[in-house]
Design a protein around this motif. Structure first.
Motif, mmCIF file in Angstrom:
data_model
loop_
_atom_site.group_PDB
_atom_site.id
_atom_site.type_symbol
_atom_site.label_atom_id
_atom_site.label_comp_id
_atom_site.label_asym_id
_atom_site.label_seq_id
_atom_site.Cartn_x
_atom_site.Cartn_y
_atom_site.Cartn_z
ATOM 1 N N PHE A 129 0.872 -16.592 8.433
ATOM 2 C CA PHE A 129 0.833 -15.151 8.211
ATOM 3 C C PHE A 129 1.993 -14.437 8.901
ATOM 4 C CE2 PHE A 129 -0.654 -10.856 9.094
ATOM 5 C CZ PHE A 129 -1.147 -10.471 7.861
ATOM 6 N N ARG A 134 4.927 -12.115 7.306
ATOM 7 C CA ARG A 134 5.071 -10.709 7.699
ATOM 8 C C ARG A 134 6.509 -10.429 8.130
ATOM 9 N NH1 ARG A 134 5.488 -8.015 12.071
ATOM 10 N NH2 ARG A 134 5.013 -9.765 13.447
ATOM 11 N N LYS A 193 3.475 -0.428 6.445
ATOM 12 C CA LYS A 193 2.982 -1.735 6.007
ATOM 13 C C LYS A 193 2.979 -2.747 7.144
ATOM 14 C CE LYS A 193 3.928 -1.121 1.178
ATOM 15 N NZ LYS A 193 4.496 -1.636 -0.028
ATOM 16 N N ASN A 194 4.026 -2.728 7.956
ATOM 17 C CA ASN A 194 4.103 -3.677 9.056
ATOM 18 C C ASN A 194 3.018 -3.373 10.102
ATOM 19 O OD1 ASN A 194 5.368 -5.989 10.043
ATOM 20 N ND2 ASN A 194 6.578 -4.798 11.478
ATOM 21 N N TRP A 218 0.138 -1.971 9.542
ATOM 22 C CA TRP A 218 -1.155 -2.339 8.948
ATOM 23 C C TRP A 218 -1.353 -3.853 9.026
ATOM 24 C CZ3 TRP A 218 -2.444 -5.078 4.406
ATOM 25 C CH2 TRP A 218 -3.802 -5.037 4.085
ATOM 26 N N LEU A 219 -0.318 -4.617 8.715
ATOM 27 C CA LEU A 219 -0.449 -6.078 8.761
ATOM 28 C C LEU A 219 -0.647 -6.578 10.190
ATOM 29 C CD1 LEU A 219 2.129 -7.279 6.107
ATOM 30 C CD2 LEU A 219 -0.359 -7.382 5.999
ATOM 31 N N LYS A 220 -0.025 -5.941 11.163
ATOM 32 C CA LYS A 220 -0.240 -6.305 12.552
ATOM 33 C C LYS A 220 -1.696 -6.046 12.952
ATOM 34 C CE LYS A 220 4.411 -5.698 14.357
ATOM 35 N NZ LYS A 220 5.271 -4.873 15.228
ATOM 36 N N GLN A 242 -3.771 -8.738 11.374
ATOM 37 C CA GLN A 242 -3.520 -9.990 12.086
ATOM 38 C C GLN A 242 -4.279 -10.044 13.405
ATOM 39 O OE1 GLN A 242 0.612 -10.537 13.025
ATOM 40 N NE2 GLN A 242 0.409 -12.745 13.182
#
Length: 63
Positions: A33, A37, A53-54, A56-58, A61
């Motif tokens: 993942f 990312r 977006k970054n 949100w993905l963090k 994660q």
């Protein structure tokens, strides 16, 4: 992210920021993942969408 890269696989293969492991480029379907990312952060998203977006993905994660 893996689905996106399966559609744009040829572009992924020639990208200098592709996910690497032990000095070799790895296929997007086996990438972890965080590697995906980071690839999207450097090669896919433009400046306007990068932070949201970054972040949100963090958050995803970290759960």
């Amino acid at each position: 992210m893996q689905f996106f890269l399966s559609v744009y696989y040829e572009g992924y293969k020639i990208d200098t920021n592709a996910v690497m492991q032990r000095g070799k480029q790895i296929e997007p379907d086996v990438a972890m993942f965080n590697g995906l990312r980071l690839f999207f952060e450097t090669s896919v998203w433009n400046d306007a969408e990068l932070k949201d977006k970054n972040d949100w993905l963090k958050e995803v994660q970290g759960k």
